[in-house]
Design a protein around this motif. Structure first.
Motif, PDB file in Angstrom:
ATOM      1  N   GLY A 191       0.816  -1.215   0.000  1.00 23.03           N
ATOM      2  CA  GLY A 191       0.000   0.000   0.000  1.00 23.03           C
ATOM      3  C   GLY A 191       0.842   1.254   0.000  1.00 23.03           C
TER       4      GLY A 191
ATOM      5  N   SER B  90      -2.673   3.226  -1.268  1.00 22.25           N
ATOM      6  CA  SER B  90      -3.878   2.554  -0.798  1.00 22.25           C
ATOM      7  C   SER B  90      -4.613   3.483   0.157  1.00 22.25           C
TER       8      SER B  90
ATOM      9  N   SER C  40     -10.700   2.611 -10.434  1.00 26.10           N
ATOM     10  CA  SER C  40     -10.071   1.641  -9.532  1.00 26.10           C
ATOM     11  C   SER C  40     -11.133   0.888  -8.738  1.00 26.10           C
TER      12      SER C  40
ATOM     13  N   GLY D 235      -5.529  -1.021  -7.966  1.00 26.78           N
ATOM     14  CA  GLY D 235      -5.011  -0.120  -6.943  1.00 26.78           C
ATOM     15  C   GLY D 235      -5.324   1.328  -7.288  1.00 26.78           C
TER      16      GLY D 235
END
Length: 272
Positions: free
Chosen positions: A113, A118, A232, A238
Protein backbone atom coordinates in the motif's frame (compact mmCIF):
# COMPACT_ATOMS: atom_id res chain seq x y z
CA UNK A 1 -15.72 6.89 8.07
CA UNK A 2 -12.85 5.57 6.01
CA UNK A 3 -14.34 6.68 2.67
CA UNK A 4 -14.76 10.28 3.81
CA UNK A 5 -11.22 10.36 5.25
CA UNK A 6 -9.77 8.92 2.06
CA UNK A 7 -11.55 11.32 -0.30
CA UNK A 8 -10.75 14.36 1.84
CA UNK A 9 -7.06 13.43 2.06
CA UNK A 10 -6.90 12.76 -1.68
CA UNK A 11 -8.52 16.11 -2.57
CA UNK A 12 -6.26 18.12 -0.27
CA UNK A 13 -3.12 16.36 -1.51
CA UNK A 14 -4.09 16.79 -5.18
CA UNK A 15 -4.63 20.55 -4.85
CA UNK A 16 -1.34 21.14 -3.04
CA UNK A 17 0.59 18.76 -5.31
CA UNK A 18 -0.67 20.59 -8.40
CA UNK A 19 0.42 23.96 -7.03
CA UNK A 20 3.84 22.62 -6.00
CA UNK A 21 4.29 20.70 -9.26
CA UNK A 22 3.92 23.86 -11.33
CA UNK A 23 6.85 25.43 -9.48
CA UNK A 24 8.88 22.23 -9.73
CA UNK A 25 8.62 22.27 -13.53
CA UNK A 26 9.65 25.89 -13.98
CA UNK A 27 12.62 25.25 -11.66
CA UNK A 28 13.56 22.08 -13.62
CA UNK A 29 13.17 19.89 -10.53
CA UNK A 30 10.66 17.36 -11.80
CA UNK A 31 12.78 14.39 -10.68
CA UNK A 32 13.20 15.47 -7.07
CA UNK A 33 9.65 14.46 -6.17
CA UNK A 34 10.24 10.92 -7.36
CA UNK A 35 13.56 10.76 -5.54
CA UNK A 36 12.16 12.01 -2.24
CA UNK A 37 9.23 9.60 -2.51
CA UNK A 38 11.67 6.68 -2.64
CA UNK A 39 13.54 8.18 0.32
CA UNK A 40 10.28 8.42 2.26
CA UNK A 41 9.74 4.70 1.76
CA UNK A 42 12.94 4.07 3.70
CA UNK A 43 11.48 6.12 6.56
CA UNK A 44 8.15 4.29 6.36
CA UNK A 45 9.95 0.95 6.48
CA UNK A 46 11.92 1.98 9.56
CA UNK A 47 8.74 3.23 11.24
CA UNK A 48 6.99 -0.07 10.56
CA UNK A 49 9.94 -2.11 11.87
CA UNK A 50 9.98 0.02 15.05
CA UNK A 51 6.19 -0.38 15.37
CA UNK A 52 5.63 3.37 15.25
CA UNK A 53 2.04 4.62 15.56
CA UNK A 54 2.49 6.73 12.41
CA UNK A 55 5.32 5.74 10.02
CA UNK A 56 4.70 8.99 8.11
CA UNK A 57 6.67 10.95 10.70
CA UNK A 58 9.74 8.80 10.03
CA UNK A 59 9.15 9.30 6.31
CA UNK A 60 8.97 13.07 6.86
CA UNK A 61 12.23 13.08 8.81
CA UNK A 62 14.07 11.04 6.16
CA UNK A 63 12.70 13.12 3.28
CA UNK A 64 13.51 16.49 4.86
CA UNK A 65 17.08 15.43 5.65
CA UNK A 66 17.55 14.07 2.12
CA UNK A 67 16.09 17.21 0.51
CA UNK A 68 18.44 19.46 2.51
CA UNK A 69 21.45 17.31 1.61
CA UNK A 70 20.50 17.23 -2.08
CA UNK A 71 20.09 21.02 -2.09
CA UNK A 72 23.43 21.60 -0.36
CA UNK A 73 25.31 19.16 -2.60
CA UNK A 74 23.90 20.96 -5.64
CA UNK A 75 24.55 24.46 -4.27
CA UNK A 76 28.15 23.63 -3.37
CA UNK A 77 28.58 22.02 -6.83
CA UNK A 78 29.93 18.78 -5.34
CA UNK A 79 27.63 16.76 -7.59
CA UNK A 80 24.83 17.64 -9.97
CA UNK A 81 21.26 17.63 -8.73
CA UNK A 82 20.29 14.58 -10.80
CA UNK A 83 23.25 12.61 -9.44
CA UNK A 84 22.39 13.40 -5.83
CA UNK A 85 18.74 12.48 -6.39
CA UNK A 86 19.72 9.16 -7.99
CA UNK A 87 22.02 8.25 -5.10
CA UNK A 88 19.43 8.97 -2.42
CA UNK A 89 16.62 7.38 -4.46
CA UNK A 90 18.28 4.01 -4.89
CA UNK A 91 20.05 4.00 -1.53
CA UNK A 92 17.02 4.70 0.64
CA UNK A 93 14.68 2.45 -1.33
CA UNK A 94 17.19 -0.37 -0.92
CA UNK A 95 17.52 0.44 2.79
CA UNK A 96 13.77 0.15 3.25
CA UNK A 97 13.53 -3.15 1.37
CA UNK A 98 16.47 -4.67 3.26
CA UNK A 99 15.30 -3.83 6.79
CA UNK A 100 11.80 -5.06 5.94
CA UNK A 101 13.23 -8.39 4.79
CA UNK A 102 15.53 -8.73 7.79
CA UNK A 103 13.42 -7.29 10.63
CA UNK A 104 9.90 -6.67 9.35
CA UNK A 105 8.65 -9.91 7.84
CA UNK A 106 9.03 -8.92 4.19
CA UNK A 107 6.66 -7.15 1.83
CA UNK A 108 3.19 -7.38 3.36
CA UNK A 109 -0.10 -5.97 2.05
CA UNK A 110 0.41 -2.79 4.08
CA UNK A 111 3.89 -2.33 2.63
CA UNK A 112 2.51 -2.71 -0.89
CA UNK A 113 0.00 0.00 0.00
CA UNK A 114 2.85 2.39 0.75
CA UNK A 115 4.59 1.41 -2.49
CA UNK A 116 1.60 1.66 -4.84
CA UNK A 117 -0.88 3.71 -2.81
CA UNK A 118 -3.88 2.55 -0.80
CA UNK A 119 -6.60 4.78 0.63
CA UNK A 120 -7.34 2.05 3.18
CA UNK A 121 -4.13 3.05 5.01
CA UNK A 122 -5.54 6.48 5.88
CA UNK A 123 -6.77 6.47 9.47
CA UNK A 124 -7.63 9.51 11.61
CA UNK A 125 -4.00 10.05 12.63
CA UNK A 126 -2.78 9.88 9.03
CA UNK A 127 -5.52 12.26 7.90
CA UNK A 128 -4.53 14.81 10.54
CA UNK A 129 -0.89 14.51 9.51
CA UNK A 130 -1.64 14.85 5.79
CA UNK A 131 -3.96 17.87 6.21
CA UNK A 132 -1.53 19.63 8.57
CA UNK A 133 1.40 19.12 6.20
CA UNK A 134 -0.60 20.25 3.16
CA UNK A 135 -2.08 23.38 4.77
CA UNK A 136 1.28 24.52 6.14
CA UNK A 137 3.03 23.81 2.84
CA UNK A 138 0.38 25.59 0.78
CA UNK A 139 0.52 28.67 3.03
CA UNK A 140 4.30 28.92 2.80
CA UNK A 141 4.29 28.34 -0.96
CA UNK A 142 1.72 31.08 -1.43
CA UNK A 143 3.81 33.53 0.61
CA UNK A 144 6.96 32.56 -1.32
CA UNK A 145 5.41 32.52 -4.79
CA UNK A 146 6.97 35.83 -5.89
CA UNK A 147 10.46 34.82 -4.78
CA UNK A 148 10.09 31.36 -6.30
CA UNK A 149 9.19 32.81 -9.68
CA UNK A 150 12.00 35.38 -9.53
CA UNK A 151 14.66 32.82 -8.63
CA UNK A 152 13.39 30.38 -11.27
CA UNK A 153 13.42 32.91 -14.11
CA UNK A 154 16.73 34.64 -13.34
CA UNK A 155 18.47 33.67 -10.08
CA UNK A 156 21.42 36.00 -10.70
CA UNK A 157 19.19 39.05 -11.14
CA UNK A 158 17.15 37.99 -8.12
CA UNK A 159 20.29 37.75 -5.99
CA UNK A 160 21.41 41.20 -7.15
CA UNK A 161 18.01 42.61 -6.16
CA UNK A 162 18.43 41.22 -2.65
CA UNK A 163 16.18 38.17 -2.95
CA UNK A 164 17.42 35.44 -0.54
CA UNK A 165 17.90 32.86 -3.29
CA UNK A 166 19.66 30.27 -1.12
CA UNK A 167 17.10 30.39 1.69
CA UNK A 168 14.19 30.25 -0.76
CA UNK A 169 15.72 27.22 -2.48
CA UNK A 170 16.29 25.46 0.84
CA UNK A 171 12.76 26.15 2.07
CA UNK A 172 11.32 25.01 -1.24
CA UNK A 173 13.24 21.72 -0.95
CA UNK A 174 11.88 21.14 2.56
CA UNK A 175 8.31 21.90 1.46
CA UNK A 176 8.69 19.50 -1.47
CA UNK A 177 9.81 16.77 0.91
CA UNK A 178 6.82 17.39 3.20
CA UNK A 179 4.28 17.36 0.36
CA UNK A 180 5.77 14.18 -1.12
CA UNK A 181 5.35 12.42 2.23
CA UNK A 182 1.71 13.50 2.38
CA UNK A 183 1.17 11.87 -1.05
CA UNK A 184 2.69 8.46 -0.29
CA UNK A 185 -0.50 6.86 1.04
CA UNK A 186 -2.57 8.25 -1.84
CA UNK A 187 -0.53 7.21 -4.89
CA UNK A 188 2.36 5.28 -3.36
CA UNK A 189 6.07 5.97 -3.11
CA UNK A 190 6.70 4.65 -6.63
CA UNK A 191 3.96 6.71 -8.31
CA UNK A 192 4.20 10.14 -6.65
CA UNK A 193 5.15 11.80 -9.95
CA UNK A 194 1.68 10.95 -11.27
CA UNK A 195 0.08 13.74 -9.22
CA UNK A 196 3.11 15.91 -8.60
CA UNK A 197 4.38 16.39 -12.17
CA UNK A 198 2.06 14.90 -14.80
CA UNK A 199 -0.91 17.29 -14.34
CA UNK A 200 1.46 20.28 -14.35
CA UNK A 201 3.19 18.95 -17.48
CA UNK A 202 -0.20 18.51 -19.16
CA UNK A 203 -1.17 22.06 -18.20
CA UNK A 204 2.01 23.43 -19.79
CA UNK A 205 0.88 22.02 -23.13
CA UNK A 206 -2.09 24.39 -23.26
CA UNK A 207 -1.39 27.13 -20.72
CA UNK A 208 -0.44 30.54 -22.12
CA UNK A 209 0.81 31.96 -18.81
CA UNK A 210 1.96 30.69 -15.44
CA UNK A 211 -1.39 31.61 -13.89
CA UNK A 212 -3.33 29.68 -16.53
CA UNK A 213 -0.98 26.73 -16.02
CA UNK A 214 -1.80 26.76 -12.30
CA UNK A 215 -5.51 26.63 -13.09
CA UNK A 216 -5.21 23.90 -15.71
CA UNK A 217 -2.97 21.88 -13.37
CA UNK A 218 -5.78 21.78 -10.82
CA UNK A 219 -8.27 20.76 -13.51
CA UNK A 220 -6.13 17.89 -14.76
CA UNK A 221 -5.08 16.82 -11.26
CA UNK A 222 -8.63 16.66 -9.90
CA UNK A 223 -9.84 14.95 -13.08
CA UNK A 224 -7.11 12.32 -12.76
CA UNK A 225 -8.01 11.79 -9.11
CA UNK A 226 -11.75 11.51 -9.72
CA UNK A 227 -11.51 9.17 -12.70
CA UNK A 228 -8.75 7.18 -11.03
CA UNK A 229 -10.83 6.58 -7.92
CA UNK A 230 -13.88 5.66 -10.00
CA UNK A 231 -12.16 3.20 -12.32
CA UNK A 232 -10.07 1.64 -9.53
CA UNK A 233 -13.33 0.92 -7.70
CA UNK A 234 -15.04 -0.45 -10.82
CA UNK A 235 -12.11 -2.57 -12.01
CA UNK A 236 -10.71 -3.56 -8.63
CA UNK A 237 -7.26 -2.10 -9.26
CA UNK A 238 -5.01 -0.12 -6.94
CA UNK A 239 -5.94 3.54 -6.52
CA UNK A 240 -2.42 4.86 -7.04
CA UNK A 241 -1.79 2.93 -10.23
CA UNK A 242 -5.14 3.91 -11.75
CA UNK A 243 -4.68 7.59 -10.89
CA UNK A 244 -1.21 7.47 -12.48
CA UNK A 245 -2.60 5.76 -15.59
CA UNK A 246 -5.42 8.30 -16.02
CA UNK A 247 -2.98 11.21 -15.57
CA UNK A 248 -0.68 9.72 -18.24
CA UNK A 249 -3.60 9.15 -20.64
CA UNK A 250 -4.72 12.76 -20.20
CA UNK A 251 -1.19 13.96 -20.94
CA UNK A 252 -1.04 11.83 -24.09
CA UNK A 253 -4.50 12.92 -25.28
CA UNK A 254 -3.79 16.62 -24.76
CA UNK A 255 -0.38 16.25 -26.43
CA UNK A 256 -1.93 14.61 -29.49
CA UNK A 257 -4.69 17.22 -29.75
CA UNK A 258 -2.19 20.07 -29.46
CA UNK A 259 0.10 18.52 -32.07
CA UNK A 260 -2.76 18.05 -34.54
CA UNK A 261 -4.06 21.56 -33.89
CA UNK A 262 -0.66 23.14 -34.49
CA UNK A 263 -0.13 21.17 -37.70
CA UNK A 264 -3.54 22.25 -39.00
CA UNK A 265 -2.86 25.89 -38.13
CA UNK A 266 0.55 25.71 -39.80
CA UNK A 267 -0.89 24.20 -43.00
CA UNK A 268 -3.58 26.88 -43.07
CA UNK A 269 -0.97 29.61 -42.72
CA UNK A 270 1.13 28.09 -45.51
CA UNK A 271 -1.87 27.97 -47.84
CA UNK A 272 -2.59 31.62 -47.14
Amino acid sequence: NIFQRSVLAALVVTVVAGFLGSFLLIRNLALIGDGLAHVSFGGVALGIVLAASSPLWYALLFSVIASVLIHELQERELVTGDTAIAVFLTGMLAFGLVILRVFGGGITADIEGYLWGSLLLIDETSLDTIVTICLCSMSILWLMRGGLLATAIDPIAARVQGVPVRRIGLMFSIITAAVVVSMVQIVGALLVTALLVTPAATAQLIGRSFRSCLIWTQVFGLTSLTLGLYYSSELGTGTGSMIALVAAILFGAVGIVQTVRKSVVQKTQNLN
